[in-house]
Design a protein around this motif. Structure first.
Motif, PDB file in Angstrom:
ATOM      1  N   ARG A  69      -2.296   8.585   7.023  1.00 21.53           N
ATOM      2  CA  ARG A  69      -1.475   9.671   6.760  1.00 21.53           C
ATOM      3  C   ARG A  69       0.135   9.569   6.839  1.00 21.53           C
ATOM      4  O   ARG A  69       0.995  10.152   6.253  1.00 21.53           O
ATOM      5  N   ASN A  70       0.475   8.663   7.787  1.00 21.30           N
ATOM      6  CA  ASN A  70       1.709   8.470   8.288  1.00 21.30           C
ATOM      7  C   ASN A  70       2.425   7.250   7.507  1.00 21.30           C
ATOM      8  O   ASN A  70       3.300   6.651   7.797  1.00 21.30           O
ATOM      9  N   ASP A 120       3.721   6.871   4.667  1.00 22.96           N
ATOM     10  CA  ASP A 120       4.625   7.333   3.139  1.00 22.96           C
ATOM     11  C   ASP A 120       5.274   5.886   3.004  1.00 22.96           C
ATOM     12  O   ASP A 120       5.688   5.839   1.454  1.00 22.96           O
ATOM     13  N   VAL A 138      -9.003   5.388   4.919  1.00 20.12           N
ATOM     14  CA  VAL A 138      -9.607   6.920   5.011  1.00 20.12           C
ATOM     15  C   VAL A 138     -10.667   6.968   3.811  1.00 20.12           C
ATOM     16  O   VAL A 138     -10.406   6.318   2.782  1.00 20.12           O
ATOM     17  N   THR A 162      -3.438   3.989   2.992  1.00 20.00           N
ATOM     18  CA  THR A 162      -4.367   5.550   3.059  1.00 20.00           C
ATOM     19  C   THR A 162      -4.083   6.277   4.199  1.00 20.00           C
ATOM     20  O   THR A 162      -4.322   7.513   4.337  1.00 20.00           O
TER      21      THR A 162
END
Length: 259
Positions: A183-184, A186, A212, A181
């Protein structure tokens, strides 16, 4: 029903539940979590995880020594490991593996200990729970060398798709935590999309790595629902479908479990 396939119930921060493990587990059950695998990380906590598995019908445990819990002047003995594994609530070996992120200087010690755990897996036929960080080539090499006939799992997976594919090709499962979850993450979300439905597990690794929107707080088993919901969205699946599938996968991988 969901299964938290990897959590450290003996290490939870229980302040959000008044210091009560019973309350923390009840909160997870209310969120749809029907089973918990409590993970051993050292000789010192083996009795603690067994006691928790004996206390709760919906908790099973594993026994092993984490690569970062190895003493510099010692390594686990095979006799101790086999004796500790000989318990009706111990359904798996580990966690074990390699972690060169924090202790690259201990690579040789970690490899010896990992080989010992894999040897115990051959003797007992119990699945092995593998921790790997910044040790892709050596982890895969030792798993190929062991040539286990039973499946195992790369837990809290944080590597790329080529490594996941190599492990899947050896019969291993991939377990995803709240890191997916972030952000970084991917590349990890790409893994989440590609792992075959019948080889995927979900976990919290609580009390670490809260997903998150709880990132930065102590993780709890109840948050495995948010991990599963996020992965279902990434995969374009219904949450209920993913929950049912990952629970089925858990039961297949850990046949001695009471899940």
């Amino acid at each position: 029903m969901l299964v938290d396939s990897h959590c450290h119930l003996d290490r939870l921060d229980l302040s959000a539940h008044g210091g009560s493990l019973d309350a923390a587990l009840d909160a997870a059950r209310a969120a749809g979590v029907g089973h918990f695998l409590c993970i051993g990380v050292s000789a010192e906590n083996a009795d603690a995880v067994k006691a928790l598995a004996e206390r709760y019908e919906d908790v099973d445990c594993s026994v092993g020594v984490h690569p970062l819990d190895l003493a510099a002047d010692a390594e686990p003995a095979l006799d101790w490991l086999l004796e500790s594994l000989d318990h009706p609530r111990v359904v798996a070996i580990g966690e074990t593996g390699l972690d060169y992120h924090y202790e690259p200087e201990a690579a040789e010690l970690q490899q010896r200990a990992f080989r010992l755990h894999l040897q115990a897996a051959k003797v007992t036929a119990k699945p092995v729970i593998v921790h790997t960080r910044e040790a892709r080539a050596d982890t895969l090499e030792l798993l190929r060398e062991a040539a286990l006939t039973q499946a195992g799992v790369l837990h809290c997976f944080t590597e790329d798709w080529p490594m996941a594919k190599a492990a899947l090709d050896m019969g291993f499962y991939i377990s995803l935590s709240g890191i997916v979850t972030f952000r970084n993450a991917d590349a990890l979300r790409d893994v989440a999309r590609k792992v075959p439905a019948d080889r995927l597990l979900v976990e919290t690794d609580a009390p670490y790595l809260a997903p998150v929107p709880h990132r930065g707080k102590a993780n709890l088993p109840q948050y495995v629902r948010e991990v599963a919901q996020f992965i279902a969205e990434v995969r374009g699946e219904r949450f209920e479908t993913l929950a049912e599938q990952t629970t089925t996968n858990f039961r297949r991988l850990f046949p001695l479990s009471r899940a």
